[in-house]
Write a protein that holds these residues in place. Structure first.
Motif, mmCIF file in Angstrom:
data_model
loop_
_atom_site.group_PDB
_atom_site.id
_atom_site.type_symbol
_atom_site.label_atom_id
_atom_site.label_comp_id
_atom_site.label_asym_id
_atom_site.label_seq_id
_atom_site.Cartn_x
_atom_site.Cartn_y
_atom_site.Cartn_z
ATOM 1 N N PHE A 299 56.066 30.664 38.411
ATOM 2 C CA PHE A 299 55.038 31.048 37.433
ATOM 3 C C PHE A 299 53.691 30.936 38.125
ATOM 4 C CE2 PHE A 299 51.921 30.191 34.152
ATOM 5 C CZ PHE A 299 52.222 31.175 33.219
ATOM 6 N N THR A 300 52.934 32.029 38.139
ATOM 7 C CA THR A 300 51.727 32.105 38.956
ATOM 8 C C THR A 300 50.566 32.683 38.168
ATOM 9 O OG1 THR A 300 53.059 32.433 40.964
ATOM 10 C CG2 THR A 300 50.734 33.045 41.091
ATOM 11 N N VAL A 301 49.405 32.051 38.288
ATOM 12 C CA VAL A 301 48.164 32.607 37.770
ATOM 13 C C VAL A 301 47.141 32.577 38.899
ATOM 14 C CG1 VAL A 301 48.592 31.901 35.391
ATOM 15 C CG2 VAL A 301 47.335 30.370 36.918
ATOM 16 N N GLY A 302 46.104 33.393 38.765
ATOM 17 C CA GLY A 302 45.087 33.374 39.807
ATOM 18 C C GLY A 302 44.039 34.438 39.591
ATOM 19 N N TYR A 303 43.076 34.465 40.508
ATOM 20 C CA TYR A 303 42.048 35.504 40.453
ATOM 21 C C TYR A 303 41.444 35.715 41.836
ATOM 22 C CZ TYR A 303 38.522 31.670 40.142
ATOM 23 O OH TYR A 303 37.743 30.560 40.364
ATOM 24 N N GLU A 304 40.840 36.883 42.001
ATOM 25 C CA GLU A 304 39.975 37.201 43.131
ATOM 26 C C GLU A 304 38.663 37.707 42.546
ATOM 27 O OE1 GLU A 304 41.561 39.476 46.368
ATOM 28 O OE2 GLU A 304 43.602 38.760 46.001
#
Length: 314
Positions: free
Chosen positions: A224-229
């Motif tokens: 399960f992965t969340v993130g941002y650039e």
């Protein structure tokens, strides 16, 4: 402050968090499952009840914390507000704009607060991005790409439900940063059983662009992965958090003309901070960044994207 938690599923987690907070004097848990109620009573020494009227008609209950399925939020939120209680509600706040308006009208009539657990605002990495934007730390925020990816673990997340049930926090965050004055487009595709999907959504603002990528059909080996650039005039921030087999790996990198730097933020449980913030707002009668008005904006956008995706599917 006296708080009643509705639900023994995710409500049990809320009860554990609330039990250790300052300012919570009395905690009552409502549920239908006797064994779950008894377990909470033994573990936390809270009051329990299987009768909703005992909560709604109790004038000493200050706050009702709703952790029931979203389709049940409207009737219980309205009833609690009409009985003079503040409401803290899990996400998504509801599934229709009619329900949302009914909840807002009940809030206005009651003079009480209705807050929604848009906890992403209390996650340290997202809070840092927000502060970098508002303080103009790296110049203007030009472009933002957010992601939320999971294996098929959470039930039906096809094109008719993924925007409300998986993407709602990213939608809340985008509108928190940039507002709602955007032209939107979305592309998505479903798995063969129509219960999982992947979506790319784009938000075009006069001076910025945002994108949300959400997938519920990652391979079971994928965490399960969340993130941002985040692309600023003078820097780039890259964040990712992945949860694999109970182990969470997190990084936040800052790229500037001075080089690459890992930003180490104080660890915070955003669910706990969201609840703590709500209790403080209820007690002090202060404005909140998780007011239902913010949640309804996110819902409006989720439903608009959902309509585009379902039409595309047809």
């Amino acid at each position: 402050m006296n708080i009643a938690v509705l639900g023994t599923g995710f409500g049990a987690y809320h009860a554990h968090l609330l039990k250790k907070m300052n300012g919570v004097d009395r905690l009552v848990v409502f549920g239908r499952n006797e064994s779950k109620l008894q377990k909470l009573k033994e573990e936390l020494h809270v009051e329990i009840t299987k009768h909703m009227d005992e909560i709604m008609c109790d004038p000493t209950i200050d706050v009702v914390d709703i952790c029931l399925p979203s389709q049940l939020h409207r009737p219980f939120a309205v009833e609690a507000l009409e009985n003079g209680k503040h409401v803290f509600c899990e996400t998504p706040v509801c599934y229709t704009l009619d329900d949302a308006q009914a909840m807002k009208h009940a809030r206005e009539r009651s003079g009480k607060k209705l807050l929604v657990n848009q906890f992403i605002k209390f996650d340290p990495a997202y809070a840092y991005l927000r502060s970098a934007q508002t303080e103009n730390k790296y110049g203007q925020l030009l472009s933002l790409s957010l992601k939320r990816e999971t294996a098929p673990l959470w039930g039906d997340l096809g094109l008719s439900s993924i925007t409300t049930n998986l993407m709602i926090h990213e939608l809340d965050f985008v509108t928190w940063l940039f507002g709602r004055n955007a032209s939107m487009s979305a592309w998505g595709t479903e798995s063969s059983d129509k219960k999982q999907s992947i979506v790319h959504s784009h938000f075009h603002y006069p001076d910025a662009h945002a994108e949300i990528v959400a997938s519920s059909q990652m391979p079971t080996s994928y965490p399960f992965t969340v993130g941002y650039e985040a692309y600023f005039e003078k820097a780039k921030l890259v964040f990712q958090e992945a949860d694999s087999q109970g182990q969470t790996g997190t990084f936040l990198w800052e790229y500037t003309s001075s080089g690459k730097n890992e930003l180490v933020l104080k660890p915070v449980n955003p669910y706990e901070e969201s609840l703590r913030h709500a209790i403080q707002c209820f007690a002090d009668h202060t404005q909140s960044i998780i007011d239902v008005d913010h949640a309804v904006v996110s819902l409006e956008i989720a439903l608009a994207l959902q309509k585009q995706l379902v039409l595309h599917r047809q």
